[in-house]
Design a protein around this motif. Sequence first.
Motif, PDB file in Angstrom:
ATOM      1  N   ALA A  37       0.833  -1.209   0.000  1.00 16.46           N
ATOM      2  CA  ALA A  37       0.000   0.000   0.000  1.00 16.46           C
ATOM      3  C   ALA A  37       0.864   1.255   0.000  1.00 16.46           C
ATOM      4  CB  ALA A  37      -0.927  -0.006   1.214  1.00 16.46           C
ATOM      5  N   LEU A  38       1.939   1.232   0.782  1.00 17.11           N
ATOM      6  CA  LEU A  38       2.819   2.397   0.878  1.00 17.11           C
ATOM      7  C   LEU A  38       3.710   2.559  -0.351  1.00 17.11           C
ATOM      8  CD1 LEU A  38       3.892   2.123   4.625  1.00 17.11           C
ATOM      9  CD2 LEU A  38       2.578   3.993   3.603  1.00 17.11           C
ATOM     10  N   GLU A  39       4.185   1.452  -0.888  1.00 17.41           N
ATOM     11  CA  GLU A  39       5.167   1.527  -1.967  1.00 17.41           C
ATOM     12  C   GLU A  39       4.541   1.564  -3.361  1.00 17.41           C
ATOM     13  OE1 GLU A  39       7.826  -1.732  -1.393  1.00 17.41           O
ATOM     14  OE2 GLU A  39       8.690  -0.913   0.460  1.00 17.41           O
ATOM     15  N   THR A  40       3.312   1.074  -3.487  1.00 20.64           N
ATOM     16  CA  THR A  40       2.685   0.999  -4.809  1.00 20.64           C
ATOM     17  C   THR A  40       1.406   1.829  -4.902  1.00 20.64           C
ATOM     18  OG1 THR A  40       3.572  -1.238  -5.118  1.00 20.64           O
ATOM     19  CG2 THR A  40       1.762  -0.564  -6.561  1.00 20.64           C
ATOM     20  N   LEU A  41       0.457   1.557  -4.017  1.00 26.08           N
ATOM     21  CA  LEU A  41      -0.856   2.189  -4.139  1.00 26.08           C
ATOM     22  C   LEU A  41      -0.823   3.678  -3.803  1.00 26.08           C
ATOM     23  CD1 LEU A  41      -3.135  -0.586  -2.568  1.00 26.08           C
ATOM     24  CD2 LEU A  41      -2.579  -0.200  -4.972  1.00 26.08           C
ATOM     25  N   LEU A  42      -0.189   4.025  -2.686  1.00 28.79           N
ATOM     26  CA  LEU A  42      -0.172   5.433  -2.281  1.00 28.79           C
ATOM     27  C   LEU A  42       0.557   6.313  -3.300  1.00 28.79           C
ATOM     28  CD1 LEU A  42      -1.308   7.037   0.151  1.00 28.79           C
ATOM     29  CD2 LEU A  42       1.003   7.032   1.083  1.00 28.79           C
ATOM     30  N   PRO A  43       1.737   5.926  -3.783  1.00 27.84           N
ATOM     31  CA  PRO A  43       2.377   6.745  -4.821  1.00 27.84           C
ATOM     32  C   PRO A  43       1.530   6.876  -6.084  1.00 27.84           C
ATOM     33  CG  PRO A  43       3.971   5.259  -3.841  1.00 27.84           C
ATOM     34  CD  PRO A  43       2.626   4.842  -3.318  1.00 27.84           C
ATOM     35  N   ALA A  44       0.869   5.790  -6.489  1.00 25.88           N
ATOM     36  CA  ALA A  44       0.032   5.846  -7.691  1.00 25.88           C
ATOM     37  C   ALA A  44      -1.113   6.830  -7.508  1.00 25.88           C
ATOM     38  CB  ALA A  44      -0.508   4.454  -8.015  1.00 25.88           C
ATOM     39  N   ALA A  45      -1.742   6.794  -6.336  1.00 24.71           N
ATOM     40  CA  ALA A  45      -2.854   7.707  -6.071  1.00 24.71           C
ATOM     41  C   ALA A  45      -2.367   9.149  -5.989  1.00 24.71           C
ATOM     42  CB  ALA A  45      -3.555   7.307  -4.773  1.00 24.71           C
ATOM     43  N   TYR A  46      -1.263   9.367  -5.305  1.00 28.10           N
ATOM     44  CA  TYR A  46      -0.751  10.725  -5.102  1.00 28.10           C
ATOM     45  C   TYR A  46      -0.332  11.368  -6.418  1.00 28.10           C
ATOM     46  CZ  TYR A  46       2.093  14.519  -3.135  1.00 28.10           C
ATOM     47  OH  TYR A  46       2.629  15.742  -2.826  1.00 28.10           O
ATOM     48  N   ARG A  47       0.366  10.620  -7.250  1.00 29.27           N
ATOM     49  CA  ARG A  47       0.843  11.180  -8.521  1.00 29.27           C
ATOM     50  C   ARG A  47      -0.314  11.589  -9.429  1.00 29.27           C
ATOM     51  NH1 ARG A  47       4.868   6.767  -8.113  1.00 29.27           N
ATOM     52  NH2 ARG A  47       6.901   7.714  -7.658  1.00 29.27           N
ATOM     53  N   ALA A  87      -3.190  19.803  -1.949  1.00 27.51           N
ATOM     54  CA  ALA A  87      -3.982  19.863  -0.719  1.00 27.51           C
ATOM     55  C   ALA A  87      -3.703  18.648   0.163  1.00 27.51           C
ATOM     56  CB  ALA A  87      -5.471  19.944  -1.058  1.00 27.51           C
ATOM     57  N   PHE A  88      -3.520  17.500  -0.462  1.00 25.79           N
ATOM     58  CA  PHE A  88      -3.215  16.295   0.304  1.00 25.79           C
ATOM     59  C   PHE A  88      -1.866  16.424   1.001  1.00 25.79           C
ATOM     60  CE2 PHE A  88      -5.980  13.602  -2.740  1.00 25.79           C
ATOM     61  CZ  PHE A  88      -7.099  13.854  -1.966  1.00 25.79           C
ATOM     62  N   ARG A  89      -0.886  16.945   0.286  1.00 29.20           N
ATOM     63  CA  ARG A  89       0.447  17.118   0.880  1.00 29.20           C
ATOM     64  C   ARG A  89       0.357  18.048   2.091  1.00 29.20           C
ATOM     65  NH1 ARG A  89       6.048  17.692  -0.781  1.00 29.20           N
ATOM     66  NH2 ARG A  89       7.078  18.618   1.024  1.00 29.20           N
ATOM     67  N   GLU A  90      -0.370  19.143   1.949  1.00 31.78           N
ATOM     68  CA  GLU A  90      -0.510  20.094   3.053  1.00 31.78           C
ATOM     69  C   GLU A  90      -1.234  19.457   4.236  1.00 31.78           C
ATOM     70  OE1 GLU A  90      -2.421  24.525   3.991  1.00 31.78           O
ATOM     71  OE2 GLU A  90      -2.458  23.705   1.956  1.00 31.78           O
ATOM     72  N   ALA A  91      -2.286  18.675   3.950  1.00 32.38           N
ATOM     73  CA  ALA A  91      -3.048  18.036   5.026  1.00 32.38           C
ATOM     74  C   ALA A  91      -2.188  17.035   5.791  1.00 32.38           C
ATOM     75  CB  ALA A  91      -4.278  17.340   4.447  1.00 32.38           C
ATOM     76  N   VAL A  92      -1.375  16.273   5.066  1.00 39.09           N
ATOM     77  CA  VAL A  92      -0.500  15.299   5.721  1.00 39.09           C
ATOM     78  C   VAL A  92       0.563  16.018   6.544  1.00 39.09           C
ATOM     79  CG1 VAL A  92       1.205  13.483   5.328  1.00 39.09           C
ATOM     80  CG2 VAL A  92      -0.927  13.488   4.030  1.00 39.09           C
ATOM     81  N   GLU A  93       1.088  17.132   6.021  1.00 37.84           N
ATOM     82  CA  GLU A  93       2.079  17.910   6.774  1.00 37.84           C
ATOM     83  C   GLU A  93       1.479  18.413   8.085  1.00 37.84           C
ATOM     84  OE1 GLU A  93       3.156  20.933   4.012  1.00 37.84           O
ATOM     85  OE2 GLU A  93       4.838  19.792   3.170  1.00 37.84           O
ATOM     86  N   LEU A 137       4.343  11.220   4.989  1.00 41.62           N
ATOM     87  CA  LEU A 137       4.907  12.513   4.605  1.00 41.62           C
ATOM     88  C   LEU A 137       6.267  12.333   3.935  1.00 41.62           C
ATOM     89  CD1 LEU A 137       4.801  15.558   4.516  1.00 41.62           C
ATOM     90  CD2 LEU A 137       5.711  15.613   6.855  1.00 41.62           C
ATOM     91  N   ALA A 138       7.099  11.467   4.480  1.00 42.25           N
ATOM     92  CA  ALA A 138       8.409  11.216   3.875  1.00 42.25           C
ATOM     93  C   ALA A 138       8.251  10.660   2.465  1.00 42.25           C
ATOM     94  CB  ALA A 138       9.203  10.242   4.743  1.00 42.25           C
ATOM     95  N   LEU A 139       7.259   9.813   2.270  1.00 44.19           N
ATOM     96  CA  LEU A 139       7.008   9.248   0.947  1.00 44.19           C
ATOM     97  C   LEU A 139       6.582  10.331  -0.040  1.00 44.19           C
ATOM     98  CD1 LEU A 139       6.539   6.819  -0.962  1.00 44.19           C
ATOM     99  CD2 LEU A 139       4.235   6.652  -0.009  1.00 44.19           C
ATOM    100  N   LEU A 140       5.661  11.194   0.377  1.00 44.09           N
ATOM    101  CA  LEU A 140       5.197  12.265  -0.510  1.00 44.09           C
ATOM    102  C   LEU A 140       6.337  13.228  -0.840  1.00 44.09           C
ATOM    103  CD1 LEU A 140       1.678  13.130   0.969  1.00 44.09           C
ATOM    104  CD2 LEU A 140       2.358  11.285  -0.575  1.00 44.09           C
ATOM    105  N   GLU A 141       7.152  13.542   0.154  1.00 40.73           N
ATOM    106  CA  GLU A 141       8.290  14.435  -0.083  1.00 40.73           C
ATOM    107  C   GLU A 141       9.266  13.811  -1.081  1.00 40.73           C
ATOM    108  OE1 GLU A 141       9.722  14.946   3.872  1.00 40.73           O
ATOM    109  OE2 GLU A 141       8.498  16.742   4.246  1.00 40.73           O
TER     110      GLU A 141
END
Length: 208
Positions: free
Chosen positions: A132-142, A149-155, A171-175
Motif C-alpha cells: 500500500a505504501l510503496e505501490t498504491l499510495l504513490p500511484a494515487a498521489y501522482r 492539498a493532500f500534501r498540506e493536510a498530511v504535513e 509525509l516522507a514518501l510524498l516528499e
Amino acid sequence: MDVSANLDTAQLYLNTGLLERAAEYLDAVEEAVPEEARGAANAEWLRWLALRARLDLMREDRAACAARIGEGLALAPQHVDLLFLRTLIYWDCARPDEMFVSLLAYLGAVAATPPGEASRYEYASPAVVRDALETLLPAAYRAAPSRAAFREAVEQAARRARGNELFATVLALLERIDRAEAEKGEADGTGGAAAVSGNAAGGDGEDG
C-alpha cells in the motif's frame, strides 16, 4: 454450521481463483446467519461482507462490491479489510483523490488495530501494508487532482501528531515523490512542479 470454517474455505478458494466454489460457501454462510445477527458485534458477518465484496470485485461487479463495502463500513468504519477493498474499488474506477483518502483511512485503521487482533484481517499483514505504501499510495498521489492539498493536510497532521509513525512515513514518501519529480523536471529543462505552478500563477512572464 461452522461459519468460521466455511469462511476460511471461501477465502482459500478466493486465494486460488476458484470463484464459483468460493461463492457456494459464502452463499451457505449468508443463509445460515439470521438477520438479527448481521450487526457490528458479529465479526464473522463483517468478515463475510469483506469476502463477498472481494468476490464481487474479482467478478468485476463494482456495484455489488461497493454495496457490500458500504454496508460493512456503516457497521464498522475502521474495518481494515473493507477499507482496503474500498481503496481497490477507487483504483479500479480511476478515482485517485478518493483512493488517496481511502488509503489514509486504511493505514490509520491498521495502525490503530491492536497487535493481537491484526490476524483476523486479511489485509493487515506487513506485506500488504508495504505494498500500500510503496505501490498504491504513490500511484494515487501522482494522479490526484488534489495533490497539493493532500500534501498540506498530511504535513499538518504530522505536525499535530508528532511521533506518529504513520504520518511521518506517509509525509516522507510524498516528499520523496515530489523531490524526484522536481529533479526530473530540472533535468528535462521544465523546472519541475514549482515552475509549473509559477507559470500557472503568473502567465507567460511577459508584460502586456
